[in-house]
Design an enzyme around this catalytic site. Structure first.
Site, mmCIF file in Angstrom:
data_model
loop_
_atom_site.group_PDB
_atom_site.id
_atom_site.type_symbol
_atom_site.label_atom_id
_atom_site.label_comp_id
_atom_site.label_asym_id
_atom_site.label_seq_id
_atom_site.Cartn_x
_atom_site.Cartn_y
_atom_site.Cartn_z
ATOM 1 N N GLU A 1 42.413 30.093 34.870
ATOM 2 C CA GLU A 1 42.270 31.549 34.809
ATOM 3 C C GLU A 1 41.757 32.053 36.164
ATOM 4 O OE1 GLU A 1 40.326 32.837 30.965
ATOM 5 O OE2 GLU A 1 40.130 30.657 30.775
ATOM 6 N N LYS B 1 38.439 34.360 36.468
ATOM 7 C CA LYS B 1 37.117 33.931 36.017
ATOM 8 C C LYS B 1 36.164 33.889 37.210
ATOM 9 C CE LYS B 1 35.674 31.754 32.758
ATOM 10 N NZ LYS B 1 35.048 30.731 31.879
#
Length: 358
Positions: free
Chosen positions: A312, A315
């Site tokens: 991700e 993040k």
């Protein structure tokens, strides 16, 4: 002395039943967290299809994303859905908010979406929102009961920072700062026959203290026992951490409460010991291991969710936090992972040999 054919066949059928139970338990104990903090992730329907193609039967999502919930309809995937930390104050101070939340995010999707748990907050203890969790749990429980959906369990997800003592595992206990909230929260959750959710990362324990914690102990690859704790023996750090949590919980409510591992994983890049090889070793060994239980609770499978499905890129902080994924956003695997424990890995071939010899 010759063995009776009937006795031989009975032993063989017993073995086959045991194998089915062991392999089935291992596979069913594993889920994968679906984090969505990325601007390049695949559409949610493709994500659900990927879970199904890999026979991943459980998913954790961190907020009631309605696109994801729609994609999950009819998927037969069990779901943990989260109430984000920034909603805890409203959930805890306004019972009508809990009713609206259930009416909006749960009732329209049930039973087409198989909600397993609702997680009230994630790693919010200790912290500024911890004071709202108990009331939020109570309000959510009442809202679920009002909707006639008591089969959905309500809990909260903690992390290892709640422990003041974690070594040896039998001495596990909560810090005073955490206990002022957790003792009542655990008692409430347990009274509703729900498990406590816990995020357990051997990676961070190892990275914070590589002098005293060996990499094999953190990766399930130690050749022998590393920690002796009375009559209990620990060959891997995961078991020691889980049993330390169990010890702390038992000091509050006794030994009848279960712990679900709502996150565990290992990063493949971005920091110390964060390599593809280590991540592959950890997660594959985790899958093989959780069906066996821990030294404190042997033979009882540990429901466990790997973090996470994808890398991700949004993040924070950047680095290892962005590299816990089993897959890249293009759905290509970061490394090979087997969601079905093999017979050889669980030492079953030796059992088969014993039966054949018998």
């Amino acid at each position: 002395m010759a063995t009776s054919p009937n006795l031989y066949m009975a032993a063989l059928f017993l073995l086959l039943g045991l194998l089915t139970a062991i392999l089935g338990t291992g596979a069913q104990s594993i889920g994968v967290c679906y984090g969505m903090l990325g601007n390049n992730l695949p559409p949610v329907q493709e994500v659900v299809d990927l879970y199904k193609s890999l026979n991943i039967q459980r998913m954790r999502i961190y907020d009631p994303n309605q696109a994801a919930l729609n994609a999950l309809r009819g998927s037969n995937i069990d779901v943990i859905v989260g109430v984000p930390n920034d909603k805890l104050q409203e959930m805890g101070t306004n019972p009508s908010y809990a009713n609206t939340w259930v009416d909006t995010y749960i009732k329209p999707y049930w039973p087409a979406v198989r909600f397993r748990y609702i997680a009230i907050g994630n790693e919010a203890i200790p912290g500024p929102n911890a004071q709202y969790i108990l009331n939020a749990l109570q309000n959510m429980y009442n809202a679920i009961a009002r909707a006639g959906l008591n089969q959905i369990k309500i809990s909260t997800a903690i992390h290892m920072a709640v422990l003041e003592i974690s070594y040896p595992p039998s001495h596990g206990s909560f810090s005073a700062e955490a206990a002022q909230y957790l003792n009542s929260i655990i008692s409430f959750i347990n009274s509703r026959q729900a498990p406590l959710l816990a995020n357990v990362y051997t990676y961070f324990s190892y990275a914070d203290n590589p002098r005293d914690i060996s990499l094999p102990y953190a990766l399930f690859t130690s050749p022998g026992v590393v920690v002796y704790d009375g009559s209990l023996q620990y060959q891997n750090l995961f078991d020691a951490m889980v049993d330390a949590l169990y010890s702390a919980v038992e000091r509050v409510v006794g030994s009848n409460m279960e712990i679900v591992i709502s996150e565990s994983g290992w990063p493949s890049a971005g920091g110390f010991a964060a390599t593809i090889g280590n991540a592959q070793t950890y997660n594959n060994n985790l899958i093989k291991h959780v069906g066996r239980g821990t030294p404190k609770r042997p033979g009882k499978a540990i429901e466990t969710y790997i973090f996470a499905m994808f890398n991700e890129n949004q993040k924070q902080p950047a680095g290892i936090e962005q590299n816990f994924g089993l897959f890249y956003p293009n759905k290509q695997p970061v490394y090979n992972i087997n969601f079905t424990p093999s017979m050889q890995d669980d030492g079953i071939f030796s059992i088969i040999s014993d039966v054949i010899s018998f």
